[in-house]
Design a protein around this motif. Structure first.
Motif, PDB file in Angstrom:
ATOM      1  N   TRP A 165       0.389  -3.205   3.741  1.00 61.94           N
ATOM      2  CA  TRP A 165       0.611  -4.263   2.763  1.00 61.94           C
ATOM      3  C   TRP A 165       0.853  -3.710   1.368  1.00 61.94           C
ATOM      4  N   THR A 166       0.110  -2.663   0.976  1.00 59.09           N
ATOM      5  CA  THR A 166       0.326  -2.143  -0.380  1.00 59.09           C
ATOM      6  C   THR A 166       1.719  -1.493  -0.475  1.00 59.09           C
ATOM      7  N   ASP A 167       2.197  -0.875   0.621  1.00 60.37           N
ATOM      8  CA  ASP A 167       3.583  -0.353   0.635  1.00 60.37           C
ATOM      9  C   ASP A 167       4.570  -1.502   0.445  1.00 60.37           C
ATOM     10  N   PHE A 168       4.276  -2.607   1.116  1.00 59.88           N
ATOM     11  CA  PHE A 168       5.142  -3.785   1.029  1.00 59.88           C
ATOM     12  C   PHE A 168       5.161  -4.330  -0.414  1.00 59.88           C
ATOM     13  N   PHE A 169       3.968  -4.408  -1.044  1.00 57.29           N
ATOM     14  CA  PHE A 169       3.891  -4.907  -2.427  1.00 57.29           C
ATOM     15  C   PHE A 169       4.667  -3.980  -3.367  1.00 57.29           C
ATOM     16  N   ARG A 170       4.510  -2.661  -3.131  1.00 61.27           N
ATOM     17  CA  ARG A 170       5.187  -1.688  -3.992  1.00 61.27           C
ATOM     18  C   ARG A 170       6.695  -1.866  -3.859  1.00 61.27           C
ATOM     19  N   ASP A 171       7.096  -2.039  -2.593  1.00 57.13           N
ATOM     20  CA  ASP A 171       8.515  -2.226  -2.296  1.00 57.13           C
ATOM     21  C   ASP A 171       9.078  -3.459  -3.009  1.00 57.13           C
ATOM     22  N   LYS A 172       8.241  -4.495  -3.088  1.00 58.51           N
ATOM     23  CA  LYS A 172       8.683  -5.752  -3.723  1.00 58.51           C
ATOM     24  C   LYS A 172       8.379  -5.778  -5.228  1.00 58.51           C
ATOM     25  N   GLU A 173       7.929  -4.623  -5.716  1.00 55.84           N
ATOM     26  CA  GLU A 173       7.606  -4.453  -7.146  1.00 55.84           C
ATOM     27  C   GLU A 173       6.595  -5.481  -7.660  1.00 55.84           C
ATOM     28  N   VAL A 174       5.580  -5.727  -6.826  1.00 56.00           N
ATOM     29  CA  VAL A 174       4.486  -6.619  -7.237  1.00 56.00           C
ATOM     30  C   VAL A 174       3.541  -5.822  -8.123  1.00 56.00           C
ATOM     31  N   VAL A 176       0.382  -4.093  -9.643  1.00 55.94           N
ATOM     32  CA  VAL A 176      -0.846  -3.651  -8.958  1.00 55.94           C
ATOM     33  C   VAL A 176      -2.007  -4.639  -9.172  1.00 55.94           C
ATOM     34  N   GLU A 177      -2.062  -5.258 -10.363  1.00 57.22           N
ATOM     35  CA  GLU A 177      -3.158  -6.198 -10.666  1.00 57.22           C
ATOM     36  C   GLU A 177      -3.184  -7.383  -9.698  1.00 57.22           C
ATOM     37  N   ARG A 178      -2.071  -7.687  -9.087  1.00 58.65           N
ATOM     38  CA  ARG A 178      -2.022  -8.847  -8.180  1.00 58.65           C
ATOM     39  C   ARG A 178      -2.426  -8.497  -6.747  1.00 58.65           C
ATOM     40  N   TRP A 179      -2.450  -7.174  -6.435  1.00 63.90           N
ATOM     41  CA  TRP A 179      -2.620  -6.750  -5.039  1.00 63.90           C
ATOM     42  C   TRP A 179      -3.898  -7.289  -4.399  1.00 63.90           C
ATOM     43  N   ASP A 180      -5.013  -7.176  -5.138  1.00 62.74           N
ATOM     44  CA  ASP A 180      -6.308  -7.601  -4.566  1.00 62.74           C
ATOM     45  C   ASP A 180      -6.283  -9.075  -4.176  1.00 62.74           C
ATOM     46  N   ASP A 181      -5.749  -9.925  -5.086  1.00 63.31           N
ATOM     47  CA  ASP A 181      -5.695 -11.364  -4.803  1.00 63.31           C
ATOM     48  C   ASP A 181      -4.793 -11.649  -3.606  1.00 63.31           C
ATOM     49  N   LEU A 182      -3.690 -10.925  -3.530  1.00 65.54           N
ATOM     50  CA  LEU A 182      -2.763 -11.140  -2.408  1.00 65.54           C
ATOM     51  C   LEU A 182      -3.420 -10.724  -1.080  1.00 65.54           C
ATOM     52  N   LEU A 183      -4.138  -9.580  -1.122  1.00 64.30           N
ATOM     53  CA  LEU A 183      -4.829  -9.128   0.103  1.00 64.30           C
ATOM     54  C   LEU A 183      -5.874 -10.155   0.542  1.00 64.30           C
ATOM     55  N   LEU A 204       6.067 -14.549  -2.641  1.00 56.49           N
ATOM     56  CA  LEU A 204       6.058 -13.677  -1.452  1.00 56.49           C
ATOM     57  C   LEU A 204       5.750 -14.447  -0.165  1.00 56.49           C
ATOM     58  N   ALA A 205       5.430 -15.728  -0.309  1.00 47.88           N
ATOM     59  CA  ALA A 205       4.901 -16.488   0.823  1.00 47.88           C
ATOM     60  C   ALA A 205       5.780 -16.402   2.075  1.00 47.88           C
ATOM     61  N   VAL A 244      -7.153  -8.037   7.162  1.00 51.23           N
ATOM     62  CA  VAL A 244      -7.150  -7.324   5.880  1.00 51.23           C
ATOM     63  C   VAL A 244      -8.577  -6.984   5.462  1.00 51.23           C
ATOM     64  N   ARG A 245      -9.549  -7.788   5.934  1.00 55.52           N
ATOM     65  CA  ARG A 245     -10.975  -7.649   5.610  1.00 55.52           C
ATOM     66  C   ARG A 245     -11.275  -8.178   4.208  1.00 55.52           C
ATOM     67  N   GLY A 246     -12.446  -8.821   4.118  1.00 51.65           N
ATOM     68  CA  GLY A 246     -12.820  -9.463   2.865  1.00 51.65           C
ATOM     69  C   GLY A 246     -13.312  -8.505   1.787  1.00 51.65           C
ATOM     70  N   LEU A 247     -13.919  -7.388   2.202  1.00 56.92           N
ATOM     71  CA  LEU A 247     -14.523  -6.497   1.210  1.00 56.92           C
ATOM     72  C   LEU A 247     -13.452  -5.740   0.427  1.00 56.92           C
ATOM     73  N   ALA A 248     -13.732  -5.529  -0.861  1.00 54.41           N
ATOM     74  CA  ALA A 248     -12.684  -5.059  -1.772  1.00 54.41           C
ATOM     75  C   ALA A 248     -12.379  -3.558  -1.652  1.00 54.41           C
ATOM     76  N   TYR A 249     -13.327  -2.768  -1.090  1.00 50.72           N
ATOM     77  CA  TYR A 249     -13.175  -1.315  -1.249  1.00 50.72           C
ATOM     78  C   TYR A 249     -12.284  -0.625  -0.211  1.00 50.72           C
ATOM     79  N   TYR A 250     -11.785  -1.365   0.779  1.00 49.54           N
ATOM     80  CA  TYR A 250     -10.997  -0.688   1.825  1.00 49.54           C
ATOM     81  C   TYR A 250      -9.651  -0.202   1.290  1.00 49.54           C
TER      82      TYR A 250
END
Ligand code: HAM
Length: 416
Positions: A165-174, A176-183, A204-205, A244-250
């Motif tokens: 997913w983070t590769d996908f976000f990077r690819d779509k130029e999202v 970084v601050e939005r990544w956690d909420d999207l995950l 991105l929906a 994706v798992r709920g916990l933030a640290y993965y």
């Protein structure tokens, strides 16, 4: 007075079930070369605020202690593990393979499979970046469940990768601050109405929904499943990027275990958290890490649901809760002799019970049967001989009290 909502009173039968679960957890973790450790049940609230994620912080049982410290009952073990490893890593050879069994507390809405206290087995590997560690960890998780009598028809490990997913976000130029909420939105997508998830995903929906529907392709995930194949465990796993798992640290591979019928909440969950140790030690120690936790609540429900698992548990508990010998005191003047023998036999490790007060002989034999005693020893008219009754066959024999211990030790059916 009742227990608080979400807290259990464990009566002896519940404890027997819990100990059965702990026994299997411990046994299989050791088979994989994991060593046991334990952390404190109370920690500084700050430990969880730093990196566990908003959901778990909302669920904290926290208070200010008498020294004005902000503290919380532990909701999970991973932040403690990261703290402890950062402090002690020099003392151990890498990779560390540590397991722990303990009680955790989350102020959750009480529902099926979710209480406010539960027990978890945590298994973590620290200091190994290679995917071989991820494969080993998933294999361990599968083998633990196999040890309870479950097969690939009963449960599945759904494996995913946050990097997908983070590769996908990077690819779509999202940004970084939005990544956690999207995950978080993707993590909740299976449990929330589509419109709500769509709103959180914004532009991105459509693309995210399309990936979730088609399954998504990932060479790393395929390699992981291939790694399970030579062990004969590949059928227990399925790639599912919706996890994706709920916990933030993965940071990488994540997985969750579900019953195949889809009846229960997750049985276990975990993944890679390569940055947590560094974050919690303010950069002092940096080590890759991965692990999972399995809870006793959903596992217990699944054991009750699947006949072969339930039967295995019943048999183990039945044989474990039996006593070896019941002492029948037929003549009160023999009580002292009986107690001397009881002491000797207990010192040798036999499980012994006897009537604390004068009791009719027939009732004593009934108690012997109720307690599942293998044999009853009758102290009465035959003294200095003792009558041995085999409770299974009903056979009886007389043995001199002096030679009793040697006689019993020669019989392999009793432990000593
Ligand atoms: P978790 O998914 O929050 O992960 O919890 C792991 C398991 O604990 C769940 O799958 C579930 O069986 C059980 N569990 C969690 N909360 C409750 C509850 N309120 N009532 C009953 N059972 C519950 C973690 O805790 C991570 N720290 C796991 C981990 C270890 N990741 C890396 N290492």
């Amino acid at each position: 007075m009742q227990a608080l909502p979400g807290f259990r009173d464990l009566l002896p039968e519940d404890c027997a079930r819990r100990n059965y679960i702990f026994g299997r957890w411990r046994e299989v973790a050791r088979r994989y070369g994991f060593v046991e450790w334990e952390g404190p049940p109370l920690e500084a609230t700050e430990l969880y605020k730093k990196k566990s994620g908003a959901e778990i912080v909302e669920q904290l049982f926290n208070f200010t202690d008498k020294g004005e410290r902000e503290v919380a009952l532990r909701p999970e073990l991973t932040p403690t593990l990261a703290r402890v490893v950062a402090a002690h890593e020099r003392e151990f050879k890498k990779p560390l393979k540590w397991f722990s069994i303990g009680q955790f507390f989350r102020y959750e809405k009480q529902q099926r499979g979710r209480l406010r206290e539960h027990f978890q087995l945590n298994c973590d590997i620290i200091g190994e970046k290679d995917l071989a560690a991820d494969i080993e960890l998933v294999a361990l998780c599968v083998d633990i469940l196999r040890a309870f009598g479950f097969t690939e028809k009963d449960f599945v490990v759904r494996i995913s990768d946050r990097e997908f997913w983070t590769d996908f976000f990077r690819d779509k130029e999202v940004p970084v601050e939005r990544w956690d909420d999207l995950l978080q939105a993707i993590d909740k997508s299976a449990r929330e109405p589509r419109e709500k998830t769509a709103e959180k995903l914004g532009d991105l929906a459509d693309q995210v929904f399309a990936i979730l529907k088609s399954g998504g392709k990932s060479a790393k995930l395929e390699q992981l499943v291939d790694g399970l194949r030579p062990r004969g465990l590949a059928d227990f796993a399925a790639i599912d990027v919706g996890i994706v798992r709920g916990l933030a640290y993965y940071t990488g591979i994540v997985f969750e275990v579900f019953d195949r019928a889809g009846k229960f909440r997750a049985i276990a969950g975990g993944g890679r958290y390569d940055n947590l140790i560094s974050q919690l030690s303010d950069g002092a120690v940096s080590m890759s890490a991965l692990g999972f936790a399995m809870g006793d609540v959903v596992l217990g429900e699944l054991i009750n649901e699947i006949p072969q698992a339930r039967e295995t548990m019943r048999k183990v508990i039945a044989s474990d809760s039996k006593i070896d010998i019941y002492i029948v005191i037929a003549k009160e003047e023999r009580r002292g002799d009986a107690l001397a023998q009881i002491q000797r036999l207990r010192d040798r490790g036999y499980r012994i019970d006897y009537p604390l007060t004068p009791t009719k002989v027939a009732r004593q034999f009934q108690t012997a049967e109720d307690l599942g005693a293998h044999i009853a020893l009758l102290f009465g008219d035959e003294w200095p001989h003792v009558k041995i009754k085999n409770m299974g066959t009903g056979e009886q024999e007389l043995v001199a009290n002096d030679g009793l211990l040697a006689h019993l030790q020669a019989q392999s059916s009793l432990s000593s």
